[in-house]
Scaffold this motif. Structure first.
Motif, PDB file in Angstrom:
ATOM      1  N   ILE A 139      48.041  53.878   7.881  1.00 57.60           N
ATOM      2  CA  ILE A 139      47.182  53.332   7.046  1.00 57.60           C
ATOM      3  C   ILE A 139      46.403  52.242   7.165  1.00 57.60           C
ATOM      4  CG2 ILE A 139      47.247  52.777   4.400  1.00 57.60           C
ATOM      5  CD1 ILE A 139      50.188  53.964   4.566  1.00 57.60           C
ATOM      6  N   PRO A 140      45.195  52.374   7.418  1.00 53.58           N
ATOM      7  CA  PRO A 140      44.412  51.044   7.771  1.00 53.58           C
ATOM      8  C   PRO A 140      44.038  50.336   6.828  1.00 53.58           C
ATOM      9  CG  PRO A 140      42.849  53.353   7.870  1.00 53.58           C
ATOM     10  CD  PRO A 140      44.410  53.581   7.564  1.00 53.58           C
ATOM     11  N   ILE A 141      44.410  49.045   6.914  1.00 51.62           N
ATOM     12  CA  ILE A 141      44.116  48.135   5.875  1.00 51.62           C
ATOM     13  C   ILE A 141      43.467  46.949   6.464  1.00 51.62           C
ATOM     14  CG2 ILE A 141      45.574  46.768   3.850  1.00 51.62           C
ATOM     15  CD1 ILE A 141      47.762  48.598   4.136  1.00 51.62           C
ATOM     16  N   GLY A 142      42.526  46.576   5.398  1.00 49.74           N
ATOM     17  CA  GLY A 142      41.599  45.457   6.278  1.00 49.74           C
ATOM     18  C   GLY A 142      42.326  44.099   5.813  1.00 49.74           C
ATOM     19  N   VAL A 199      42.015  40.299  -0.857  1.00 43.30           N
ATOM     20  CA  VAL A 199      41.477  39.803  -2.214  1.00 43.30           C
ATOM     21  C   VAL A 199      40.608  40.860  -2.931  1.00 43.30           C
ATOM     22  CG1 VAL A 199      41.454  37.279  -1.541  1.00 43.30           C
ATOM     23  CG2 VAL A 199      39.439  38.953  -0.679  1.00 43.30           C
ATOM     24  N   SER A 200      40.639  42.012  -2.289  1.00 46.50           N
ATOM     25  CA  SER A 200      39.742  43.026  -3.078  1.00 46.50           C
ATOM     26  C   SER A 200      40.734  44.323  -3.238  1.00 46.50           C
ATOM     27  CB  SER A 200      38.462  43.319  -2.394  1.00 46.50           C
ATOM     28  OG  SER A 200      38.674  43.728  -0.953  1.00 46.50           O
ATOM     29  N   ALA A 201      40.272  45.339  -3.963  1.00 44.67           N
ATOM     30  CA  ALA A 201      41.191  46.474  -4.092  1.00 44.67           C
ATOM     31  C   ALA A 201      40.950  47.534  -2.802  1.00 44.67           C
ATOM     32  CB  ALA A 201      41.028  47.119  -5.358  1.00 44.67           C
ATOM     33  N   GLY A 202      39.442  47.646  -2.656  1.00 45.05           N
ATOM     34  CA  GLY A 202      39.054  48.220  -1.437  1.00 45.05           C
ATOM     35  C   GLY A 202      38.497  47.389  -0.329  1.00 45.05           C
ATOM     36  N   GLU A 203      37.908  48.150   0.575  1.00 44.87           N
ATOM     37  CA  GLU A 203      37.436  47.283   1.824  1.00 44.87           C
ATOM     38  C   GLU A 203      36.240  46.891   1.428  1.00 44.87           C
ATOM     39  OE1 GLU A 203      39.529  46.617   3.796  1.00 44.87           O
ATOM     40  OE2 GLU A 203      40.905  48.355   3.729  1.00 44.87           O
ATOM     41  N   THR A 204      35.765  45.590   1.878  1.00 40.37           N
ATOM     42  CA  THR A 204      34.574  44.748   1.377  1.00 40.37           C
ATOM     43  C   THR A 204      34.058  44.026   2.641  1.00 40.37           C
ATOM     44  OG1 THR A 204      33.537  43.434  -0.223  1.00 40.37           O
ATOM     45  CG2 THR A 204      35.866  42.737   0.896  1.00 40.37           C
ATOM     46  N   PRO A 247      32.865  40.868   4.606  1.00 44.30           N
ATOM     47  CA  PRO A 247      33.496  39.316   4.800  1.00 44.30           C
ATOM     48  C   PRO A 247      32.685  38.279   4.026  1.00 44.30           C
ATOM     49  CG  PRO A 247      33.668  40.613   6.961  1.00 44.30           C
ATOM     50  CD  PRO A 247      32.547  41.581   5.881  1.00 44.30           C
ATOM     51  N   ARG A 248      31.238  38.492   3.747  1.00 49.19           N
ATOM     52  CA  ARG A 248      30.460  37.714   2.972  1.00 49.19           C
ATOM     53  C   ARG A 248      30.789  37.686   1.604  1.00 49.19           C
ATOM     54  NH1 ARG A 248      26.111  35.847   5.570  1.00 49.19           N
ATOM     55  NH2 ARG A 248      25.646  36.523   7.656  1.00 49.19           N
ATOM     56  N   LYS A 249      31.514  38.962   1.195  1.00 51.58           N
ATOM     57  CA  LYS A 249      32.040  38.937  -0.165  1.00 51.58           C
ATOM     58  C   LYS A 249      33.413  38.453  -0.253  1.00 51.58           C
ATOM     59  CE  LYS A 249      28.579  42.683  -1.428  1.00 51.58           C
ATOM     60  NZ  LYS A 249      28.579  44.205  -1.637  1.00 51.58           N
ATOM     61  N   SER A 250      33.896  38.775   0.670  1.00 59.55           N
ATOM     62  CA  SER A 250      35.532  38.315   0.700  1.00 59.55           C
ATOM     63  C   SER A 250      35.720  36.807   0.698  1.00 59.55           C
ATOM     64  CB  SER A 250      36.625  38.987   1.718  1.00 59.55           C
ATOM     65  OG  SER A 250      35.941  38.768   3.115  1.00 59.55           O
ATOM     66  N   TRP A 279      35.747  36.785   8.552  1.00 62.67           N
ATOM     67  CA  TRP A 279      35.989  38.042   9.265  1.00 62.67           C
ATOM     68  C   TRP A 279      36.975  38.907   8.872  1.00 62.67           C
ATOM     69  CZ3 TRP A 279      38.040  33.510  10.985  1.00 62.67           C
ATOM     70  CH2 TRP A 279      39.344  33.401  11.425  1.00 62.67           C
ATOM     71  N   MET A 280      37.075  39.948   9.113  1.00 62.00           N
ATOM     72  CA  MET A 280      38.175  40.956   8.873  1.00 62.00           C
ATOM     73  C   MET A 280      38.466  41.954  10.017  1.00 62.00           C
ATOM     74  SD  MET A 280      37.188  44.346   8.769  1.00 62.00           S
ATOM     75  CE  MET A 280      37.938  45.145   7.507  1.00 62.00           C
TER      76      MET A 280
END
Length: 432
Positions: free
Chosen positions: A258-261, A310-315, A317-320, A344-345
């Motif tokens: 399961i890829p998770i950012g 910090v987010s439910a889905g992937e986003t 890095p400027r938004k995270s 970064w992520m």
């Protein structure tokens, strides 16, 4: 997105790349035939390649990006003995002997990276500062304290309970309820570690083909036929070592990870007095949340590196970045106006049983699924899977034979992730 929170030289490249940029990929001619093709040039793939090459095998490592572009140079550099399921849960699943062996593999992995860095003389800011894991609630503190005092015989770690009244010696905040120090946790600069490993691999004669994706793996007795972005290669053996970046070319493995950012920011340089007050030691830091935060001082103690989900889905890095900065300031109010120099992520790979896996399916070898503890486990299992490929008894691990589960209808895209993150975030806030 709040643009005013970023420094003028802000970048979405990892902080670690400032000092250790990605190597030039080059375009070597691919051989027509090799003993082993390794798919993935992170810690797993390079560790395996080194073991195989030093045993006399010809090895080609292929990667869709530059060498080490993935999470091997994007992580936080924390190295623990962590195995996600506890001893009691593993005993219920597999019995006491297997449970003991699996937990011991976490210690084996930490010992491996410690010994490897020393033996290979890799300059990567390796240290053993320990880790302070903070309790985000009083309930969690009591659970952590009980667990520290009742560790399974033969599996004890060097843990020390820190009360809330004592925690300023570990971290300059009142946001937590005490915690636990684990004196065995180590740290390094992940990009420097990867660069050193890459140097040793090249010295051993391994060919690195960066920006050369593998697009098909087909059995062609007595081995495999691999189609790549630069031609066809035949190999006796194949190792899939792509972890959180596993794609459709290795569909069986993709259905099981399961890829998770994981998202990280670096602050701008902070005054020494402020750093010393907020982080009085060089320890790695984290907390007891299920949706965990992990952070540390940079090796030169000028910045804070702060990571989490910090987010439910992937986003982007400027938004995270603003969200991570907000959460950092919730722990350290003094940093409410601090700017961010890097955001970064990278993709880590979780598994449905929250265990790493190593083995072989339809003659394709694999090692992956480190569940956020890959800095040591990935290189360690890369070495072990290479030993298995060589037919060496030393390659045996406690993960062998436990099965590598998936779920019906899962094809590698975690559609359930948003709901899972929301649920665990709710749980994190439930008890105080």
């Amino acid at each position: 997105m709040q643009s005013d929170i970023f420094t003028e030289d802000f970048t979405t490249d990892p902080y670690w790349w400032d000092e250790t940029p990605r190597p030039e990929p080059g375009r070597p001619d691919l051989p027509q035939r090799v003993d082993v093709v390794v798919v993935g040039s992170g810690y797993t793939g390079l560790s395996a390649a080194l073991q195989l090459a030093r045993a006399g095998r010809s090895v080609l490592v292929c990667d869709a990006e530059e060498a080490g572009w993935g999470c091997s140079t994007r992580n936080g550099g924390q190295i623990s003995r962590s195995i996600k399921p506890g001893y009691e849960e593993l005993t219920r699943r597999y019995g006491a002997d297997t449970a003991f062996g699996i937990i011991r593999e976490g210690a084996n992995a930490l010992d491996w990276v410690t010994d490897f860095v020393a033996a290979e003389r890799i300059d990567c800011d390796f240290a053993v500062p320990g880790k302070f894991t903070a309790a985000h609630s009083s309930v969690e503190f009591e659970k952590m304290a009980r667990a520290a005092e009742n560790q399974p015989e033969g599996l004890a770690e060097p843990l020390r309970v820190v009360t809330r009244a004592e925690q300023h010696a570990e971290i300059g905040t009142d946001a937590y309820y005490g915690g636990i120090v684990n004196e065995s946790t180590a740290s390094l600069d992940p990009a420097k570690f990867h660069a050193g490993l890459l140097d040793r691999v090249r010295e051993a004669g391994v060919l690195i083909a960066a920006r050369c994706p593998v697009t098909a793996i087909e059995e062609a007795a007595p081995g495999f036929r691999l189609t790549t972005g630069r031609g066809v290669v035949r190999a006796r053996n194949v190792l899939v070592a792509s972890n959180g970046y596993t794609g459709a070319v290795s569909g069986w493995q993709r259905r099981r990870v399961i890829p998770i950012g994981s998202y990280i920011i670096a602050t701008e340089a902070l005054p020494k007095a402020l750093m010393d007050r907020l982080m009085p030691t060089d320890r790695m830091l984290g907390d007891s949340r299920k949706v965990v935060y992990y952070y540390r001082p940079s090796p030169d103690r000028t910045r804070i590196l702060f990571g989490g989900r910090v987010s439910a889905g992937e986003t982007d890095p400027r938004k995270s970045a603003p969200l991570l900065r907000r959460d950092l300031a919730a722990i350290f109010p003094e940093l409410a106006d601090i700017r961010v120099s890097h955001s970064w992520m990278g993709f880590v790979a979780y598994t449905f049983d929250t265990l790493a896996h190593v083995g072989c399916n339809e003659n394709v070898h694999f090692a992956m699924g480190y569940c956020g503890s890959g800095v040591s486990m990935s290189g360690y299992l890369g070495m072990r899977v290479a030993q298995q490929m060589l037919g060496l008894k030393e390659g045996r691990t406690a993960f062998d034979g436990i099965g590598f589960p998936t779920r019906p209808f899962y094809t590698g895209r975690p559609w359930f992730l948003a709901a899972s993150v929301a649920y665990f975030r709710w749980r994190d806030g439930w008890s105080r």
